[in-house]
Motif scaffolding. Structure first.
Motif, mmCIF file in Angstrom:
data_model
loop_
_atom_site.group_PDB
_atom_site.id
_atom_site.type_symbol
_atom_site.label_atom_id
_atom_site.label_comp_id
_atom_site.label_asym_id
_atom_site.label_seq_id
_atom_site.Cartn_x
_atom_site.Cartn_y
_atom_site.Cartn_z
ATOM 1 N N SER A 39 0.719 -1.203 -0.132
ATOM 2 C CA SER A 39 -0.020 0.067 -0.163
ATOM 3 C C SER A 39 0.858 1.407 -0.100
ATOM 4 O O SER A 39 0.274 2.557 0.082
ATOM 5 N N LEU A 40 2.271 1.235 0.042
ATOM 6 C CA LEU A 40 2.937 2.267 0.174
ATOM 7 C C LEU A 40 4.004 2.101 -1.158
ATOM 8 O O LEU A 40 4.616 1.153 -1.048
ATOM 9 N N ALA A 41 4.382 3.390 -1.773
ATOM 10 C CA ALA A 41 5.482 3.572 -2.629
ATOM 11 C C ALA A 41 6.090 4.587 -2.523
ATOM 12 O O ALA A 41 5.571 5.656 -2.281
ATOM 13 N N ARG A 42 7.564 4.672 -2.667
ATOM 14 C CA ARG A 42 8.407 6.042 -2.598
ATOM 15 C C ARG A 42 9.087 6.083 -3.843
ATOM 16 O O ARG A 42 9.766 5.092 -4.280
ATOM 17 N N LEU A 43 9.349 7.278 -4.672
ATOM 18 C CA LEU A 43 9.997 7.285 -5.636
ATOM 19 C C LEU A 43 10.799 8.614 -5.324
ATOM 20 O O LEU A 43 10.390 9.568 -4.952
ATOM 21 N N VAL A 44 12.120 8.387 -5.636
ATOM 22 C CA VAL A 44 13.251 9.254 -5.199
ATOM 23 C C VAL A 44 14.056 9.697 -6.446
ATOM 24 O O VAL A 44 14.465 8.854 -7.299
ATOM 25 N N TYR A 45 13.951 11.020 -6.608
ATOM 26 C CA TYR A 45 14.928 11.649 -7.549
ATOM 27 C C TYR A 45 15.923 12.698 -7.038
ATOM 28 O O TYR A 45 16.018 13.239 -5.924
ATOM 29 N N TRP A 65 14.449 14.809 -4.235
ATOM 30 C CA TRP A 65 12.835 14.783 -4.479
ATOM 31 C C TRP A 65 12.096 13.592 -3.957
ATOM 32 O O TRP A 65 12.701 12.556 -4.262
ATOM 33 N N VAL A 66 11.202 13.598 -3.051
ATOM 34 C CA VAL A 66 10.750 12.190 -2.430
ATOM 35 C C VAL A 66 9.193 12.371 -2.701
ATOM 36 O O VAL A 66 8.720 13.501 -2.289
ATOM 37 N N PHE A 67 8.785 11.350 -3.691
ATOM 38 C CA PHE A 67 7.408 11.364 -3.806
ATOM 39 C C PHE A 67 6.946 10.075 -3.139
ATOM 40 O O PHE A 67 7.322 9.113 -3.418
ATOM 41 N N THR A 68 5.795 10.181 -2.432
ATOM 42 C CA THR A 68 5.250 9.176 -1.657
ATOM 43 C C THR A 68 3.616 8.901 -2.178
ATOM 44 O O THR A 68 3.122 9.870 -2.155
#
Length: 142
Positions: A98-104, A115-118
Motif C-alpha cells: 500500500s505504500l510506494a516512494r519514488l526518489v529523484y 525529491w521524494v514522492f510518496t
C-alpha cells in the motif's frame, strides 16, 4: 426551509465526498512523477504541482501553497547550489502493498537536492500522499 437545510448539508459533505483521481499502476505513478520532476527542474513549480493536483487528496489551496512556498525558497536554492543541470531517477521502494516512494536527484552546479514522492494505495488504486525536497543527499546511501 427544508431545501436550505439540504443545501447546507450537501455543502458540508461535498469537500469530504470529493476525492482525488488515482493511478491504476505504479507505472502510471512513475510517469506522473517523471512529468512533475521535469517541470520542477525547469522551475515551473506551479505547473508541476498542478500536474499532480488531480491525484492528491489535499485541498487544491494546500497544493497551491506548496507551489508558492517552493517558488519563494528557490532563489536561495539557486544562490547556494548554482544552476540546475539535470535530474536523475534514483529509486523506487515499496513499503508493502500500500505504500510506494519514488526518489529523484536534482543536480546543480555545486550540490544536489533529493525529491521524494510518496504514494498510498487505500484500496486498489494509488494516490499521492506527499511530495517533498531537501538537501539531505546522504540519506540516499544505505
Amino acid at each position: 426551509m427544508k431545501n436550505a437545510c439540504i443545501a447546507f448539508l450537501l455543502a458540508l459533505i461535498a469537500p469530504v465526498a470529493s476525492y482525488a483521481d488515482d493511478f491504476a499502476t505504479l507505472a502510471d505513478v512513475r510517469k506522473a512523477a517523471d512529468r512533475a520532476i521535469a517541470l520542477f527542474r525547469e522551475e515551473k513549480f506551479v505547473e508541476g504541482y498542478d500536474s499532480l493536483k488531480p491525484y492528491w487528496p489535499l485541498p487544491a489551496v494546500e497544493v497551491d501553497n506548496m507551489a508558492n512556498q517552493t517558488s519563494v525558497q528557490w532563489p536561495l536554492v539557486r544562490q547556494r547550489f548554482g544552476l540546475s543541470i539535470g535530474t536523475e531517477f534514483v529509486s523506487q521502494v515499496e513499503g508493502g502493498p500500500s505504500l510506494a516512494r519514488l526518489v529523484y536527484l536534482q543536480k546543480f552546479q555545486r550540490h544536489a537536492l533529493r525529491w521524494v514522492f510518496t504514494f498510498y494505495k487505500p484500496k486498489d488504486r494509488w494516490v499521492i500522499n506527499s511530495v517533498s525536497f531537501d538537501d539531505q543527499i546522504q540519506l540516499l546511501f544505505p
